[in-house]
Design a protein around this motif. Structure first.
Motif, PDB file in Angstrom:
ATOM      1  N   ALA A  71       5.452   6.948 -12.649  1.00 53.08           N
ATOM      2  CA  ALA A  71       6.289   5.941 -11.994  1.00 53.08           C
ATOM      3  C   ALA A  71       5.545   4.613 -12.010  1.00 53.08           C
ATOM      4  O   ALA A  71       4.435   4.509 -11.484  1.00 53.08           O
ATOM      5  CB  ALA A  71       6.607   6.370 -10.566  1.00 53.08           C
ATOM      6  N   LEU A  72       6.156   3.589 -12.604  1.00 54.38           N
ATOM      7  CA  LEU A  72       5.491   2.303 -12.786  1.00 54.38           C
ATOM      8  C   LEU A  72       5.790   1.311 -11.675  1.00 54.38           C
ATOM      9  O   LEU A  72       4.937   0.492 -11.336  1.00 54.38           O
ATOM     10  CB  LEU A  72       5.886   1.691 -14.135  1.00 54.38           C
ATOM     11  CG  LEU A  72       5.532   2.492 -15.379  1.00 54.38           C
ATOM     12  CD1 LEU A  72       6.010   1.755 -16.625  1.00 54.38           C
ATOM     13  CD2 LEU A  72       4.030   2.739 -15.455  1.00 54.38           C
ATOM     14  N   ALA A  73       6.999   1.332 -11.131  1.00 50.36           N
ATOM     15  CA  ALA A  73       7.375   0.357 -10.106  1.00 50.36           C
ATOM     16  C   ALA A  73       8.676   0.783  -9.436  1.00 50.36           C
ATOM     17  O   ALA A  73       9.470   1.535 -10.003  1.00 50.36           O
ATOM     18  CB  ALA A  73       7.533  -1.034 -10.727  1.00 50.36           C
ATOM     19  N   PHE A  74       8.886   0.271  -8.229  1.00 47.97           N
ATOM     20  CA  PHE A  74      10.167   0.381  -7.537  1.00 47.97           C
ATOM     21  C   PHE A  74      10.917  -0.938  -7.688  1.00 47.97           C
ATOM     22  O   PHE A  74      10.312  -2.006  -7.770  1.00 47.97           O
ATOM     23  CB  PHE A  74       9.955   0.649  -6.038  1.00 47.97           C
ATOM     24  CG  PHE A  74       9.333   1.974  -5.727  1.00 47.97           C
ATOM     25  CD1 PHE A  74       9.964   3.156  -6.060  1.00 47.97           C
ATOM     26  CD2 PHE A  74       8.102   2.046  -5.080  1.00 47.97           C
ATOM     27  CE1 PHE A  74       9.396   4.388  -5.766  1.00 47.97           C
ATOM     28  CE2 PHE A  74       7.520   3.254  -4.777  1.00 47.97           C
ATOM     29  CZ  PHE A  74       8.162   4.434  -5.123  1.00 47.97           C
ATOM     30  N   GLU A 103       0.818  -1.213   0.000  1.00 50.46           N
ATOM     31  CA  GLU A 103       0.000   0.000   0.000  1.00 50.46           C
ATOM     32  C   GLU A 103       0.851   1.262   0.000  1.00 50.46           C
ATOM     33  O   GLU A 103       0.578   2.213  -0.740  1.00 50.46           O
ATOM     34  CB  GLU A 103      -0.917  -0.011   1.231  1.00 50.46           C
ATOM     35  CG  GLU A 103      -1.875   1.163   1.293  1.00 50.46           C
ATOM     36  CD  GLU A 103      -2.803   1.091   2.495  1.00 50.46           C
ATOM     37  OE1 GLU A 103      -3.488   2.104   2.776  1.00 50.46           O
ATOM     38  OE2 GLU A 103      -2.830   0.039   3.167  1.00 50.46           O
ATOM     39  N   PHE A 104       1.920   1.290   0.827  1.00 50.99           N
ATOM     40  CA  PHE A 104       2.757   2.490   0.883  1.00 50.99           C
ATOM     41  C   PHE A 104       3.458   2.727  -0.449  1.00 50.99           C
ATOM     42  O   PHE A 104       3.470   3.845  -0.969  1.00 50.99           O
ATOM     43  CB  PHE A 104       3.798   2.360   1.995  1.00 50.99           C
ATOM     44  CG  PHE A 104       4.688   3.569   2.110  1.00 50.99           C
ATOM     45  CD1 PHE A 104       4.296   4.677   2.845  1.00 50.99           C
ATOM     46  CD2 PHE A 104       5.927   3.611   1.476  1.00 50.99           C
ATOM     47  CE1 PHE A 104       5.111   5.799   2.944  1.00 50.99           C
ATOM     48  CE2 PHE A 104       6.747   4.728   1.571  1.00 50.99           C
ATOM     49  CZ  PHE A 104       6.330   5.827   2.306  1.00 50.99           C
ATOM     50  N   MET A 162       3.015   5.905  -3.058  1.00 46.30           N
ATOM     51  CA  MET A 162       4.103   6.802  -3.462  1.00 46.30           C
ATOM     52  C   MET A 162       4.239   6.864  -4.981  1.00 46.30           C
ATOM     53  O   MET A 162       4.545   7.933  -5.536  1.00 46.30           O
ATOM     54  CB  MET A 162       5.427   6.389  -2.812  1.00 46.30           C
ATOM     55  CG  MET A 162       6.553   7.352  -3.144  1.00 46.30           C
ATOM     56  SD  MET A 162       8.052   7.144  -2.131  1.00 46.30           S
ATOM     57  CE  MET A 162       7.572   8.054  -0.651  1.00 46.30           C
ATOM     58  N   LEU A 163       4.017   5.757  -5.677  1.00 44.55           N
ATOM     59  CA  LEU A 163       4.071   5.789  -7.141  1.00 44.55           C
ATOM     60  C   LEU A 163       3.073   6.811  -7.687  1.00 44.55           C
ATOM     61  O   LEU A 163       3.394   7.579  -8.606  1.00 44.55           O
ATOM     62  CB  LEU A 163       3.781   4.402  -7.719  1.00 44.55           C
ATOM     63  CG  LEU A 163       4.833   3.312  -7.474  1.00 44.55           C
ATOM     64  CD1 LEU A 163       4.326   1.972  -7.993  1.00 44.55           C
ATOM     65  CD2 LEU A 163       6.170   3.661  -8.132  1.00 44.55           C
ATOM     66  N   GLU A 206       3.710  10.778  -9.538  1.00 44.19           N
ATOM     67  CA  GLU A 206       3.049  11.263 -10.752  1.00 44.19           C
ATOM     68  C   GLU A 206       2.362  12.604 -10.510  1.00 44.19           C
ATOM     69  O   GLU A 206       2.480  13.538 -11.321  1.00 44.19           O
ATOM     70  CB  GLU A 206       2.033  10.227 -11.224  1.00 44.19           C
ATOM     71  CG  GLU A 206       1.314  10.618 -12.513  1.00 44.19           C
ATOM     72  CD  GLU A 206       0.365   9.535 -12.993  1.00 44.19           C
ATOM     73  OE1 GLU A 206      -0.523   9.857 -13.804  1.00 44.19           O
ATOM     74  OE2 GLU A 206       0.508   8.370 -12.568  1.00 44.19           O
ATOM     75  N   GLU A 207       1.666  12.716  -9.378  1.00 45.69           N
ATOM     76  CA  GLU A 207       0.949  13.956  -9.085  1.00 45.69           C
ATOM     77  C   GLU A 207       1.893  15.127  -8.844  1.00 45.69           C
ATOM     78  O   GLU A 207       1.624  16.256  -9.268  1.00 45.69           O
ATOM     79  CB  GLU A 207       0.058  13.755  -7.855  1.00 45.69           C
ATOM     80  CG  GLU A 207      -1.108  12.808  -8.103  1.00 45.69           C
ATOM     81  CD  GLU A 207      -1.887  12.510  -6.828  1.00 45.69           C
ATOM     82  OE1 GLU A 207      -1.556  13.118  -5.776  1.00 45.69           O
ATOM     83  OE2 GLU A 207      -2.811  11.681  -6.881  1.00 45.69           O
ATOM     84  N   LYS A 208       3.036  14.855  -8.184  1.00 39.52           N
ATOM     85  CA  LYS A 208       3.938  15.944  -7.795  1.00 39.52           C
ATOM     86  C   LYS A 208       4.930  16.328  -8.903  1.00 39.52           C
ATOM     87  O   LYS A 208       5.402  17.471  -8.940  1.00 39.52           O
ATOM     88  CB  LYS A 208       4.736  15.538  -6.549  1.00 39.52           C
ATOM     89  CG  LYS A 208       3.883  15.276  -5.314  1.00 39.52           C
ATOM     90  CD  LYS A 208       3.303  16.540  -4.755  1.00 39.52           C
ATOM     91  CE  LYS A 208       2.747  16.396  -3.332  1.00 39.52           C
ATOM     92  NZ  LYS A 208       2.190  15.164  -2.926  1.00 39.52           N
ATOM     93  N   THR A 209       5.271  15.385  -9.784  1.00 40.01           N
ATOM     94  CA  THR A 209       6.332  15.647 -10.769  1.00 40.01           C
ATOM     95  C   THR A 209       5.868  15.598 -12.221  1.00 40.01           C
ATOM     96  O   THR A 209       6.579  16.076 -13.109  1.00 40.01           O
ATOM     97  CB  THR A 209       7.472  14.616 -10.616  1.00 40.01           C
ATOM     98  OG1 THR A 209       6.994  13.323 -11.025  1.00 40.01           O
ATOM     99  CG2 THR A 209       7.967  14.545  -9.183  1.00 40.01           C
ATOM    100  N   GLY A 210       4.724  14.987 -12.475  1.00 41.58           N
ATOM    101  CA  GLY A 210       4.303  14.789 -13.859  1.00 41.58           C
ATOM    102  C   GLY A 210       5.008  13.630 -14.533  1.00 41.58           C
ATOM    103  O   GLY A 210       4.857  13.412 -15.740  1.00 41.58           O
ATOM    104  N   ILE A 211       5.784  12.858 -13.769  1.00 40.55           N
ATOM    105  CA  ILE A 211       6.472  11.673 -14.280  1.00 40.55           C
ATOM    106  C   ILE A 211       5.676  10.442 -13.857  1.00 40.55           C
ATOM    107  O   ILE A 211       5.298  10.316 -12.691  1.00 40.55           O
ATOM    108  CB  ILE A 211       7.906  11.576 -13.728  1.00 40.55           C
ATOM    109  CG1 ILE A 211       8.737  12.789 -14.161  1.00 40.55           C
ATOM    110  CG2 ILE A 211       8.581  10.279 -14.152  1.00 40.55           C
ATOM    111  CD1 ILE A 211      10.089  12.890 -13.465  1.00 40.55           C
TER     112      ILE A 211
END
Length: 345
Positions: A143-146, A126-127, A131-132, A136-141
């Motif tokens: 993020a698919l996975a860690f 969940e965490f 964060m992914l 996206e919301e904060k950077t416009g990038i």
């Protein structure tokens, strides 16, 4: 008759041209830039797994072109390109990504993860999923996975490191990251930020006494050739973030979006396993092939290091990202440990 044949031939050629053009229009090339060189290493192997999966699952409608070895520039360069929409995909580390998204620093708490499987659970839980989306919301990038970028450990040319006291007064090369510098200071050593490309030479010439990196990087990057001692203390779990251009991703048909997302998760799994396996394989290579004295920290020794560094570094990170985020991460780790080790919450 000749004129009729010419008209028929011309019509057939035009039809063939339209078919080719249509197939080219439906095919999408994913340019994927990464830092690690081409070869048998976890990053490239994981990227190759992504390429094979995406191309096969899409029946060739999606193609992946890999650009390893910083061919397109530094990690910061390629991340900026993804953010600007001029590159489809890249693989920044947490240290490089902190310039785009400060909260990523929460993963750098020293001795946060008892084992790699605990970290994997947090990444996919969940965490991690929250964060992914926040990235996206904060950077416009997008993020698919860690994925895991290896547990970092110390090499040096002064003495074996078994306790924090052994690091007193040592000059330790760090990344240009305040988090890592705070950690080294808490151990009584002197952090010396030096670019990665100059780190091995600095160790060889005695500009620094030691440095820290995962064993595969110490081996392939040359530090093991000039170091005398390696301590497998696994102080920080390095992180990779698999990112793509948001506008480009959203322009894909839903079926292709799903394939790219699946491929990213497969890629993360490949890197996670190979990075974990690589830590002990390359530690053994460092000892046997390079003649470096290797010490594996005991649980008690790790606890002594954690006692020395956790709170000072935690205080610094809290100032950067907020206490609430740290508590959320720590709670997620606790839940993952309870699940993995069947402990009472």
């Amino acid at each position: 008759m000749f004129k009729l044949r010419s008209q028929v031939f011309g019509a057939l050629m035009m039809s063939a041209t339209l078919i080719v053009a249509a197939s080219q229009a439906t095919a999408a090339e994913i340019k994927f830039a990464l830092e690690m060189f081409e070869g048998d290493n976890p990053e490239f192997n994981a990227a190759k797994a992504f390429k094979d999966y995406v191309e096969n699952k899409s029946n060739g409608e999606l193609t992946v072109r890999l650009f390893p070895g910083n061919q397109m520039g530094s990690v910061r360069d390629t991340t900026e390109m993804v953010q600007a929409g001029t590159l489809e995909m890249t693989l920044p580390s947490d240290g490089a990504f902190a310039g785009f998204y400060k909260p990523i620093q929460v993963w750098s708490l020293p001795y946060l993860f008892r084992s790699a499987p605990v970290a994997w659970d947090v990444m996919s839980g969940e965490f991690g999923q929250w964060m992914l989306k926040d990235i996206e919301e904060k950077t416009g990038i997008k993020a698919l996975a860690f994925s895991q970028n290896g547990f970092r450990s110390f090499v040096n040319n002064v003495r074996p490191i078994k306790t924090p006291a052994d690091m007193q007064g040592m000059k330790i090369r760090t990344m240009e990251s305040p988090v890592y510098m705070e950690m080294v200071k808490a151990l009584g050593a002197n952090p010396t930020p030096i670019a990665g490309s100059e780190a091995v030479m600095a160790l060889q010439q005695g500009v620094v006494d030691g440095l820290e990196n995962p064993p595969p990087v110490l081996y392939t990057g040359g530090a093991a050739d000039v170091a005398k001692h390696l301590t497998l203390n696994e102080h920080v779990l390095g992180l990779h973030i698999i990112v793509v251009g948001k506008s480009w991703f959203e322009s894909l048909p839903p079926a292709h979006q799903a394939i790219v997302q699946e491929g990213a998760r497969l890629m993360a799994s490949v890197e996670n396993v190979q990075k974990t396996e690589g830590d002990w394989i390359y530690a053994q290579k460092i000892a046997e092939e390079k003649g470096v004295q290797v010490h594996t920290s005991t649980p008690e020794e790790k606890q002594a290091f954690k006692d020395a560094v956790y709170q000072p570094v935690r205080k610094y990170i809290a100032e950067q990202v907020g206490e609430e985020l740290l508590q959320q991460m720590e709670a997620s780790v606790g839940e993952a440990e309870a699940k993995l080790y069947q402990q009472a919450e």
